[in-house]
Design a protein around this motif. Structure first.
Motif, PDB file in Angstrom:
ATOM      1  N   ASP A  62      38.804  35.992  41.495  1.00 45.39           N
ATOM      2  CA  ASP A  62      38.276  34.840  40.959  1.00 45.39           C
ATOM      3  C   ASP A  62      37.195  34.963  40.535  1.00 45.39           C
ATOM      4  OD1 ASP A  62      36.930  35.044  43.239  1.00 45.39           O
ATOM      5  OD2 ASP A  62      38.354  33.614  44.348  1.00 45.39           O
ATOM      6  N   GLY A  63      36.979  36.177  40.822  1.00 48.75           N
ATOM      7  CA  GLY A  63      34.782  36.709  40.136  1.00 48.75           C
ATOM      8  C   GLY A  63      34.441  36.005  41.359  1.00 48.75           C
ATOM      9  N   LEU A  64      33.806  35.055  42.557  1.00 43.82           N
ATOM     10  CA  LEU A  64      33.081  34.198  42.543  1.00 43.82           C
ATOM     11  C   LEU A  64      32.673  35.514  43.875  1.00 43.82           C
ATOM     12  CD1 LEU A  64      34.932  31.496  43.572  1.00 43.82           C
ATOM     13  CD2 LEU A  64      32.978  31.643  42.022  1.00 43.82           C
ATOM     14  N   VAL A  81      39.932  45.482  42.471  1.00 40.35           N
ATOM     15  CA  VAL A  81      41.466  45.714  42.181  1.00 40.35           C
ATOM     16  C   VAL A  81      41.899  44.727  42.886  1.00 40.35           C
ATOM     17  CG1 VAL A  81      41.406  46.951  44.207  1.00 40.35           C
ATOM     18  CG2 VAL A  81      43.181  47.294  43.310  1.00 40.35           C
ATOM     19  N   ASP A  82      42.625  43.752  42.189  1.00 42.06           N
ATOM     20  CA  ASP A  82      43.777  42.810  42.447  1.00 42.06           C
ATOM     21  C   ASP A  82      45.114  42.277  41.311  1.00 42.06           C
ATOM     22  OD1 ASP A  82      44.909  39.850  42.597  1.00 42.06           O
ATOM     23  OD2 ASP A  82      42.512  39.043  43.030  1.00 42.06           O
ATOM     24  N   TYR A  83      46.731  42.131  42.523  1.00 43.43           N
ATOM     25  CA  TYR A  83      47.685  42.513  42.149  1.00 43.43           C
ATOM     26  C   TYR A  83      48.018  41.593  41.485  1.00 43.43           C
ATOM     27  CZ  TYR A  83      49.354  38.589  44.578  1.00 43.43           C
ATOM     28  OH  TYR A  83      49.197  37.049  45.793  1.00 43.43           O
ATOM     29  N   SER A  84      46.995  40.094  41.157  1.00 45.90           N
ATOM     30  CA  SER A  84      47.775  38.899  39.830  1.00 45.90           C
ATOM     31  C   SER A  84      46.860  38.929  38.767  1.00 45.90           C
ATOM     32  CB  SER A  84      47.533  37.779  40.636  1.00 45.90           C
ATOM     33  OG  SER A  84      47.429  36.639  39.803  1.00 45.90           O
ATOM     34  N   SER A  85      47.447  39.569  37.999  1.00 47.19           N
ATOM     35  CA  SER A  85      47.094  39.755  36.607  1.00 47.19           C
ATOM     36  C   SER A  85      46.195  37.683  36.126  1.00 47.19           C
ATOM     37  CB  SER A  85      47.335  39.585  35.599  1.00 47.19           C
ATOM     38  OG  SER A  85      48.829  38.882  35.143  1.00 47.19           O
ATOM     39  N   GLU A  86      47.183  37.016  36.870  1.00 49.01           N
ATOM     40  CA  GLU A  86      47.333  35.784  36.315  1.00 49.01           C
ATOM     41  C   GLU A  86      45.778  34.625  37.462  1.00 49.01           C
ATOM     42  OE1 GLU A  86      49.940  36.728  37.638  1.00 49.01           O
ATOM     43  OE2 GLU A  86      51.405  36.553  36.443  1.00 49.01           O
ATOM     44  N   VAL A  87      45.342  35.094  38.317  1.00 45.17           N
ATOM     45  CA  VAL A  87      44.350  35.209  38.932  1.00 45.17           C
ATOM     46  C   VAL A  87      42.572  35.983  38.293  1.00 45.17           C
ATOM     47  CG1 VAL A  87      42.690  35.191  40.831  1.00 45.17           C
ATOM     48  CG2 VAL A  87      44.744  34.597  41.237  1.00 45.17           C
ATOM     49  N   ILE A  88      42.568  36.627  37.695  1.00 47.42           N
ATOM     50  CA  ILE A  88      42.381  37.485  37.310  1.00 47.42           C
ATOM     51  C   ILE A  88      41.906  36.445  35.824  1.00 47.42           C
ATOM     52  CG2 ILE A  88      41.403  39.392  35.546  1.00 47.42           C
ATOM     53  CD1 ILE A  88      42.984  41.117  37.939  1.00 47.42           C
ATOM     54  N   GLU A  89      43.088  35.753  34.467  1.00 46.81           N
ATOM     55  CA  GLU A  89      42.715  35.338  33.778  1.00 46.81           C
ATOM     56  C   GLU A  89      41.722  34.059  34.242  1.00 46.81           C
ATOM     57  OE1 GLU A  89      42.453  34.196  30.203  1.00 46.81           O
ATOM     58  OE2 GLU A  89      43.418  36.117  31.381  1.00 46.81           O
ATOM     59  N   PHE A  95      36.942  29.557  36.205  1.00 49.90           N
ATOM     60  CA  PHE A  95      36.601  29.738  37.122  1.00 49.90           C
ATOM     61  C   PHE A  95      35.359  30.833  36.363  1.00 49.90           C
ATOM     62  CE2 PHE A  95      40.410  30.689  39.792  1.00 49.90           C
ATOM     63  CZ  PHE A  95      40.429  29.164  39.894  1.00 49.90           C
ATOM     64  N   LYS A  96      34.875  30.295  34.909  1.00 58.34           N
ATOM     65  CA  LYS A  96      33.332  31.334  34.477  1.00 58.34           C
ATOM     66  C   LYS A  96      32.219  30.673  34.797  1.00 58.34           C
ATOM     67  CE  LYS A  96      32.406  33.428  30.756  1.00 58.34           C
ATOM     68  NZ  LYS A  96      32.808  33.627  28.604  1.00 58.34           N
ATOM     69  N   PRO A  97      32.336  29.681  34.736  1.00 63.73           N
ATOM     70  CA  PRO A  97      31.173  28.660  34.762  1.00 63.73           C
ATOM     71  C   PRO A  97      30.293  29.072  37.171  1.00 63.73           C
ATOM     72  CG  PRO A  97      32.667  27.403  33.746  1.00 63.73           C
ATOM     73  CD  PRO A  97      33.800  28.208  33.854  1.00 63.73           C
ATOM     74  N   LEU A 100      29.397  32.844  36.732  1.00 63.96           N
ATOM     75  CA  LEU A 100      28.838  32.953  35.658  1.00 63.96           C
ATOM     76  C   LEU A 100      28.989  34.411  35.437  1.00 63.96           C
ATOM     77  CD1 LEU A 100      25.225  33.017  38.243  1.00 63.96           C
ATOM     78  CD2 LEU A 100      26.587  31.029  37.052  1.00 63.96           C
ATOM     79  N   GLY A 101      30.332  34.665  35.028  1.00 64.53           N
ATOM     80  CA  GLY A 101      31.024  35.260  33.843  1.00 64.53           C
ATOM     81  C   GLY A 101      31.395  36.961  34.601  1.00 64.53           C
ATOM     82  N   SER A 102      31.092  36.942  35.750  1.00 61.47           N
ATOM     83  CA  SER A 102      30.846  38.583  36.834  1.00 61.47           C
ATOM     84  C   SER A 102      31.926  39.689  36.288  1.00 61.47           C
ATOM     85  CB  SER A 102      31.094  37.801  37.828  1.00 61.47           C
ATOM     86  OG  SER A 102      31.785  38.113  38.195  1.00 61.47           O
TER      87      SER A 102
END
Length: 475
Positions: A62-64, A81-89, A95-97, A100-102
């Motif tokens: 989620d980038g948090l 490293v995260d197994y879920s491409s869906e969560v990364i997307e 979740f970008k706001p 903060l675009g991490s």
């Protein structure tokens, strides 16, 4: 394995769920992520001054957590490293706001892979900081990334005296599971400091206080924590809150010596999550009778178990070890949940203890005479001595002789068979007792299918137990 992702929109925030479990609510996620990340990075900066820091984040798509790692200028390279491409997307979009675009930082390399496999392929001494931000485990396979083998791999790729921090479970709601993690990390040759804190959104979902585990091969001292560098623009964490997070009530802390280490070959964590007793009462960190873990330095004080408490063979062994216990001893079994452990997240110890209270009635549902006739029909496939014992048992039942007159061998066989049927009923309720499905919603379910499944489970379980009994006698 497919996962269910759900985003709940509130007036001023969003909440994110994976497989029904709350991962974060943006109203208070800073409490969680700042406690997970900031102490670990702050300590590493103290220990590696004037060094470009290399960080690994496991999970956290989620980038948090990544957002908070990027607060530190000294961090120059991050692998996520995260197994879920869906969560990364989702981390790159919805979740970008909040992050903060991490995930778009030039310092970050994203790997869509299982964490254990990724780490096993790394060279030794590769990272200064490792952050583990995993989801709550609901199956034995999902607990591998909490095993001693996992933390040994983490130790191998960590540059000494680097820092790791992992999210745990609730010390309040899952007390023995939390300390199982604590002892497991100690068993991987780390020195560990546990933390707990109150996250309102977690508390509202009934999760209780949440726990973290901060560790290093070198002892983390009070002086280091008291002088740790904290960025100025944090949303939640401050020096006072950090120091307070290391306080645990004695009612919770004392049980840390009464758990087993969790390994891949001898998994314990899922059993503790499903069956561990819950500590009740006021567990506020400032209550009378507490331990400040900044003043505690200890190595592993528990052992590796000899099996999986949720495994049928282990449960049967436990029954056999206790069926001849004196009544006074039987009433005081310290591990009553091991008699019929909860094996799924939708079960709980209260349900299984209710089963134990009505075990006679439950076993009465079994048509023992028919069961034995079916087993004897396959007697040629059984060991001769076992077949002979079954025939004797059939005669006893046909003549309605009381069970107290049975030989110890036959009593053991009945115990083993009963355990198989009871445990199978937890996996496939109703079917094992040949009652068919009790579900009704207009669909046409055949009770005959249920009886067939129940019969197959009975025969297979009975044959396995007969073989196990023969092996035990040969030994």
């Amino acid at each position: 394995m497919p996962i269910s992702l759900f985003i709940e929109h509130h007036d001023q925030s969003i909440a994110f769920y994976i497989n029904g479990d709350l991962q974060f609510d943006t109203a208070d996620e800073a409490i969680y992520h700042e406690h997970l990340v900031i102490p670990a990075v702050g300590l590493a900066i103290q220990r590696f001054p004037h060094t470009d820091l290399h960080v690994l984040i496991c999970g956290g798509g989620d980038g948090l957590a990544l957002r908070d790692v990027l607060r530190f200028e000294q961090v120059k390279k991050i692998d996520l490293v995260d197994y879920s491409s869906e969560v990364i997307e989702l981390g790159k979009t919805i979740f970008k706001p909040y992050n903060l675009g991490s995930l778009e930082s030039e310092k970050v390399t994203i790997h869509v892979q299982e964490a254990l496999r990724f780490v096993s392929q790394l060279p030794d001494n590769h990272y200064h900081i490792i952050i583990c931000d995993f989801t709550y485990p609901h199956s034995s396979a999902e607990t591998q990334i909490y095993s001693r083998e996992w933390f040994q791999e983490i130790n191998r790729v960590l540059i000494a005296p680097g820092i790791i921090c992992t999210n745990g479970v609730s010390p309040e709601q899952k007390t023995t599971a939390f300390w199982c993690l604590y002892q497991t990390i100690l068993a991987a040759d780390f020195m560990v400091k546990p933390l707990q804190l109150d996250i309102p959104s977690f508390k509202n979902h009934g999760y209780g206080h949440w726990g973290f585990l901060l560790a290093s091969v070198q002892v983390i001292t009070r002086e280091e924590i008291e002088t740790i560098y904290l960025p100025d623009d944090l949303n939640s964490l401050n020096q006072s809150q950090l120091l307070q997070a290391f306080f645990f009530a004695n009612a919770i802390a004392h049980s840390r010596h009464n758990v087993l280490v969790h390994t891949i070959d001898s998994p314990q964590l899922l059993y503790y999550l499903l069956n561990a007793p819950v500590t009740t009462g006021n567990v506020a960190v400032n209550c009378d009778g507490h331990i400040d873990f900044l003043d505690v330095t200890e190595t592993a004080t528990t052992e590796i178990g000899d099996g999986d408490f949720l495994d049928l063979e282990s449960v049967t062994k436990f029954w056999l070890e206790n069926i001849y216990a004196a009544p006074s001893s039987a009433e005081n079994l310290g591990e009553i949940n091991r008699l019929i452990p909860a094996r799924h997240h939708y079960h709980n110890p209260k349900m299984t203890s209710t089963w134990l209270a009505y075990i006679k009635e439950l076993l009465a549902e079994i048509d023992t005479k028919q069961l034995l006739n079916k087993l004897l029909a396959r007697a040629s496939e059984l060991p001769p001595q076992t077949a002979s014992e079954l025939k004797k048992l059939a005669e006893i039942i046909n003549h309605k002789q009381p069970l107290p007159h049975l030989s110890p061998r036959v009593a053991e066989f009945i115990t083993m068979l009963s355990v198989t049927l009871l445990m199978a009923n937890l996996v496939a309720p109703d079917s094992v007792f040949a009652k068919g499905s009790s579900y009704s919603s207009g669909d046409d379910y055949s009770s005959g299918d249920g009886k067939f499944i129940g019969f197959i489970m009975t025969v297979v379980g009975g044959y396995w137990l007969a073989t196990a009994l023969k092996q035990s006698n040969d030994e």
